[in-house]
Design a protein around this motif. Structure first.
Motif, PDB file in Angstrom:
ATOM      1  N   ASN A 104       6.560  -5.366   6.912  1.00  0.00           N
ATOM      2  CA  ASN A 104       6.527  -4.199   6.038  1.00  0.00           C
ATOM      3  C   ASN A 104       6.697  -2.955   6.890  1.00  0.00           C
ATOM      4  N   GLN A 105       6.980  -1.847   6.228  1.00  0.00           N
ATOM      5  CA  GLN A 105       7.216  -0.593   6.932  1.00  0.00           C
ATOM      6  C   GLN A 105       6.036   0.340   6.766  1.00  0.00           C
ATOM      7  N   ILE A 106       5.664   1.003   7.858  1.00  0.00           N
ATOM      8  CA  ILE A 106       4.627   2.027   7.790  1.00  0.00           C
ATOM      9  C   ILE A 106       5.277   3.398   7.920  1.00  0.00           C
ATOM     10  N   ASP A 107       4.638   4.387   7.350  1.00  0.00           N
ATOM     11  CA  ASP A 107       5.076   5.769   7.513  1.00  0.00           C
ATOM     12  C   ASP A 107       4.431   6.318   8.790  1.00  0.00           C
ATOM     13  N   HIS A 108       4.781   7.551   9.187  1.00  0.00           N
ATOM     14  CA  HIS A 108       4.083   8.195  10.295  1.00  0.00           C
ATOM     15  C   HIS A 108       2.589   8.187   9.981  1.00  0.00           C
ATOM     16  N   THR A 109       1.800   7.628  10.882  1.00  0.00           N
ATOM     17  CA  THR A 109       0.379   7.425  10.599  1.00  0.00           C
ATOM     18  C   THR A 109      -0.482   8.093  11.658  1.00  0.00           C
ATOM     19  N   PRO A 110      -1.239   9.131  11.286  1.00  0.00           N
ATOM     20  CA  PRO A 110      -2.135   9.772  12.263  1.00  0.00           C
ATOM     21  C   PRO A 110      -3.259   8.826  12.678  1.00  0.00           C
ATOM     22  N   LYS A 111      -3.946   9.203  13.737  1.00  0.00           N
ATOM     23  CA  LYS A 111      -5.108   8.411  14.169  1.00  0.00           C
ATOM     24  C   LYS A 111      -6.197   8.473  13.097  1.00  0.00           C
ATOM     25  N   ASP A 112      -6.998   7.423  13.067  1.00  0.00           N
ATOM     26  CA  ASP A 112      -8.137   7.288  12.164  1.00  0.00           C
ATOM     27  C   ASP A 112      -7.747   7.101  10.699  1.00  0.00           C
ATOM     28  N   GLU A 113      -6.467   6.829  10.424  1.00  0.00           N
ATOM     29  CA  GLU A 113      -6.036   6.503   9.071  1.00  0.00           C
ATOM     30  C   GLU A 113      -5.937   4.988   8.910  1.00  0.00           C
ATOM     31  N   LYS A 114      -6.069   4.528   7.659  1.00  0.00           N
ATOM     32  CA  LYS A 114      -5.977   3.092   7.375  1.00  0.00           C
ATOM     33  C   LYS A 114      -4.543   2.688   7.089  1.00  0.00           C
ATOM     34  N   ILE A 115      -4.160   1.517   7.558  1.00  0.00           N
ATOM     35  CA  ILE A 115      -2.836   0.954   7.318  1.00  0.00           C
ATOM     36  C   ILE A 115      -2.999  -0.327   6.514  1.00  0.00           C
ATOM     37  N   SER A 116      -2.215  -0.447   5.451  1.00  0.00           N
ATOM     38  CA  SER A 116      -2.236  -1.650   4.621  1.00  0.00           C
ATOM     39  C   SER A 116      -0.827  -2.224   4.567  1.00  0.00           C
ATOM     40  N   LEU A 117      -0.671  -3.466   5.006  1.00  0.00           N
ATOM     41  CA  LEU A 117       0.632  -4.125   5.057  1.00  0.00           C
ATOM     42  C   LEU A 117       0.706  -5.210   3.991  1.00  0.00           C
ATOM     43  N   TYR A 118       1.568  -5.020   3.020  1.00  0.00           N
ATOM     44  CA  TYR A 118       1.834  -6.084   2.051  1.00  0.00           C
ATOM     45  C   TYR A 118       2.806  -7.069   2.698  1.00  0.00           C
ATOM     46  N   LEU A 119       2.378  -8.349   2.800  1.00  0.00           N
ATOM     47  CA  LEU A 119       3.185  -9.348   3.502  1.00  0.00           C
ATOM     48  C   LEU A 119       3.801 -10.393   2.582  1.00  0.00           C
ATOM     49  N   GLY A 120       3.367 -10.450   1.324  1.00  0.00           N
ATOM     50  CA  GLY A 120       3.891 -11.452   0.406  1.00  0.00           C
ATOM     51  C   GLY A 120       2.836 -11.839  -0.609  1.00  0.00           C
ATOM     52  N   ASN A 121       3.040 -12.975  -1.257  1.00  0.00           N
ATOM     53  CA  ASN A 121       2.119 -13.455  -2.289  1.00  0.00           C
ATOM     54  C   ASN A 121       1.466 -14.765  -1.861  1.00  0.00           C
ATOM     55  N   ALA A 122       0.216 -14.923  -2.248  1.00  0.00           N
ATOM     56  CA  ALA A 122      -0.527 -16.140  -1.905  1.00  0.00           C
ATOM     57  C   ALA A 122       0.046 -17.332  -2.676  1.00  0.00           C
ATOM     58  N   PHE A 123       0.211 -18.435  -1.990  1.00  0.00           N
ATOM     59  CA  PHE A 123       0.733 -19.648  -2.616  1.00  0.00           C
ATOM     60  C   PHE A 123      -0.344 -20.336  -3.453  1.00  0.00           C
ATOM     61  N   ASP A 124      -1.595 -20.365  -2.947  1.00  0.00           N
ATOM     62  CA  ASP A 124      -2.650 -21.200  -3.528  1.00  0.00           C
ATOM     63  C   ASP A 124      -3.652 -20.437  -4.380  1.00  0.00           C
ATOM     64  N   ILE A 125      -3.393 -19.167  -4.648  1.00  0.00           N
ATOM     65  CA  ILE A 125      -4.265 -18.398  -5.544  1.00  0.00           C
ATOM     66  C   ILE A 125      -3.392 -17.851  -6.671  1.00  0.00           C
ATOM     67  N   VAL A 126      -3.822 -18.119  -7.888  1.00  0.00           N
ATOM     68  CA  VAL A 126      -3.025 -17.763  -9.059  1.00  0.00           C
ATOM     69  C   VAL A 126      -3.873 -16.942 -10.015  1.00  0.00           C
ATOM     70  N   GLY A 127      -3.252 -15.952 -10.655  1.00  0.00           N
ATOM     71  CA  GLY A 127      -3.946 -15.121 -11.636  1.00  0.00           C
ATOM     72  C   GLY A 127      -3.334 -15.239 -13.019  1.00  0.00           C
ATOM     73  N   GLU A 128      -4.140 -14.935 -14.021  1.00  0.00           N
ATOM     74  CA  GLU A 128      -3.658 -14.920 -15.406  1.00  0.00           C
ATOM     75  C   GLU A 128      -4.440 -13.856 -16.166  1.00  0.00           C
ATOM     76  N   ARG A 129      -3.748 -13.095 -16.998  1.00  0.00           N
ATOM     77  CA  ARG A 129      -4.376 -11.992 -17.726  1.00  0.00           C
ATOM     78  C   ARG A 129      -3.932 -12.040 -19.184  1.00  0.00           C
ATOM     79  N   LYS A 130      -4.870 -11.831 -20.112  1.00  0.00           N
ATOM     80  CA  LYS A 130      -4.510 -11.792 -21.526  1.00  0.00           C
ATOM     81  C   LYS A 130      -5.434 -10.852 -22.286  1.00  0.00           C
ATOM     82  N   VAL A 131      -4.874 -10.320 -23.390  1.00  0.00           N
ATOM     83  CA  VAL A 131      -5.659  -9.487 -24.304  1.00  0.00           C
ATOM     84  C   VAL A 131      -6.311 -10.432 -25.312  1.00  0.00           C
ATOM     85  N   THR A 132      -7.633 -10.446 -25.360  1.00  0.00           N
ATOM     86  CA  THR A 132      -8.340 -11.373 -26.260  1.00  0.00           C
ATOM     87  C   THR A 132      -8.711 -10.736 -27.595  1.00  0.00           C
ATOM     88  N   ASP A 133      -8.717  -9.403 -27.647  1.00  0.00           N
ATOM     89  CA  ASP A 133      -9.059  -8.741 -28.906  1.00  0.00           C
ATOM     90  C   ASP A 133      -8.499  -7.323 -28.887  1.00  0.00           C
TER      91      ASP A 133
END
Length: 471
Positions: A366-395
């Motif tokens: 993934n690409q980072i922007d110019h990042t000053p010291k003491d800032e947090k970096i979050s790298l999205y690397l892909g999707n988990a193979f073995d964890i699955v989600g599901e969402r629905k409106v129940t009412d």
């Protein structure tokens, strides 16, 4: 081949002709400040001998993509005794077609591969043929295929062609003798990017991070034994330049490398100065080590955002589809306590992890922007193979014309051998209030609701909540 030799001799004679117009200018020093926006500032110091009065000086070995309006000249020896009256940038470079263009309606000779010589006025030419007329009114006309040409003979050197881009100055000088002069200018065609390689530890709690500077020189000249500075930041220019599109691949290295750049602030940007000299050749891509951090603590974060829509559905709520992918991010803080703590130029981070045989395998980038010291970096690397989600409106209920109440069920299934914590992100609309929820939640901002959900190994967890929306 012989044709090329003949043209080469002609070009060589042209070089001699041009050199004879001025004293030899010896380069004493050159420095480069390269910006990550496809341009650089060149500072070139040379020695030359000037007579008193008006001098014509030809300045060779400059960048072909120089911005002529950016040129600044001064005599270091006697800045108040020497100044520019006029400046010209000559860039009409010699080539076979440029030579032919100078001889339209003039006599040349063409010798074919089978030793037939054609002499006449050059009527026209293109990429496939040369057309000669022995007599411009009576003919005959010869059409010679360029692939069948061995030699082209020109009677004399044409005027107005040069072999390399040249700055030509008319100088007024009141101090005859040797001068050291400084010429600075901006050129396009030089760019740099930062590239990073991270290797994830076996327990996935840390990474080793190596940073590299990739410099691409397509400016049209070489810079021998130059001092090098790199500027990172968003410098405003009237016209945007292109970025490097092709990068050299780097191997994931875990061994420490010596620090080669000294970092410091420059205005609202950051400057990185190489602590040694280097040579940048034209059409060369060079990589230099920027940093090495052998152990940087990271967190692996699973994130689930189930809604595939970014608007409120009102009464069209049945049959809504959901996203089932759970995203995987690596997060770390750019701090000295965490093994970093320096301004990081923007660039791509490639991430690897060792297999059981200790060979490194690529797991995302993934690409980072110019990042000053003491800032947090979050790298999205892909999707988990073995964890699955599901969402629905129940009412879904319409309480009033501008008030709706909805209930949701979010299911997380973990097929891994170890438990996982998944961050569930919901994006409510309007003026919203959570009426009830099965898990603790946090309102991060006006449009973000977050649940931290523990999902057992080979198990599932359901999150349910009800919210009202006022529009």
């Amino acid at each position: 081949m012989k044709r090329k030799i003949m043209l080469g001799v002609l070009i060589g004679l042209l070089c001699v002709s041009l050199r004879g117009q001025t004293e030899d200018i010896k380069r004493k020093d050159v420095s480069l400040t390269v910006y990550n926006q496809d341009f650089a500032l060149v500072r070139d110091i040379r020695s030359l001998t000037l007579k008193e009065g008006i001098n014509e000086v030809r300045f060779f070995d400059i960048a072909a993509r120089i911005e002529p309006t950016s040129v600044h000249f001064k005599s270091i020896t006697a800045p108040d005794k020497c100044s520019i009256l006029e400046q010209n940038f000559e860039y009409d470079l010699v080539s076979a077609d440029k030579l032919l263009s100078k001889y339209i309606d003039k006599v040349i000779s063409v010798i074919s591969q089978d030793d037939v010589k054609y002499t006449g006025y050059l009527a026209s030419y293109d990429g496939s043929q040369i057309v000669l007329a022995e007599d411009r009114e009576k003919g005959p006309i010869f059409m010679i295929n360029r692939s069948n040409i061995r030699d082209i003979e020109f009677p004399q050197l044409p005027e107005g062609l040069i072999t390399k881009p040249t700055l030509v100055w008319s100088l007024i000088n009141n101090k005859p003798g040797a001068h050291d002069v400084e010429v600075s200018y901006i050129t396009g065609g030089i760019n740099w990017v930062a590239d990073y390689v991270a290797a994830v530890s076996d327990d996935e709690k840390s990474i080793s991070l190596n940073g590299w500077v990739t410099i691409d020189n397509k400016s049209g000249t070489n810079y021998e034994d130059a001092s090098l500075k790199l500027v990172a930041g968003d410098v405003f220019r009237v016209q945007k330049k292109a970025a490097i599109t092709d990068r050299m691949e780097m191997k994931a290295l875990s061994a420490a490398v010596p620090e080669q750049f000294e970092e410091r602030q420059l205005f609202e940007y950051h400057l990185y100065e190489l602590q040694r000299r280097t040579t940048l050749k034209n059409n060369q891509t060079k990589q230099i080590s920027l940093l090495s951090a052998p152990r940087v603590a990271v967190n692996k974060v699973y994130t689930y955002s189930g809604a595939l829509y970014n608007w409120y559905y009102y009464d069209a709520w049945q049959g809504l589809q959901c996203n089932k992918k759970v995203a995987v991010n690596l997060e770390f803080k750019n701090s000295r306590e965490n093994g970093l703590g320096i301004p990081l130029p923007k660039g791509i981070i490639k991430v690897y992890k060792a297999d059981v045989d200790k060979s490194l395998q690529f797991i995302g980038e993934n690409q980072i922007d110019h990042t000053p010291k003491d800032e947090k970096i979050s790298l999205y690397l892909g999707n988990a193979f073995d964890i699955v989600g599901e969402r629905k409106v129940t009412d879904h209920k319409k309480i009033a014309d501008n008030l709706y109440r909805d209930s949701y069920e979010i299911t997380l299934r973990n097929h891994k051998k170890e438990p996982a914590v998944v961050k569930v992100i919901e994006r409510p609309w309007g003026d919203w209030t959570v009426l009830q929820a099965s898990h603790n939640y946090k309102k991060e901002d006006a449009t973000t609701l977050v649940f931290e959900v523990n999902v057992p190994a080979n198990g599932e967890t359901k999150v349910a909540y009800t919210a009202e929306y006022k529009f």
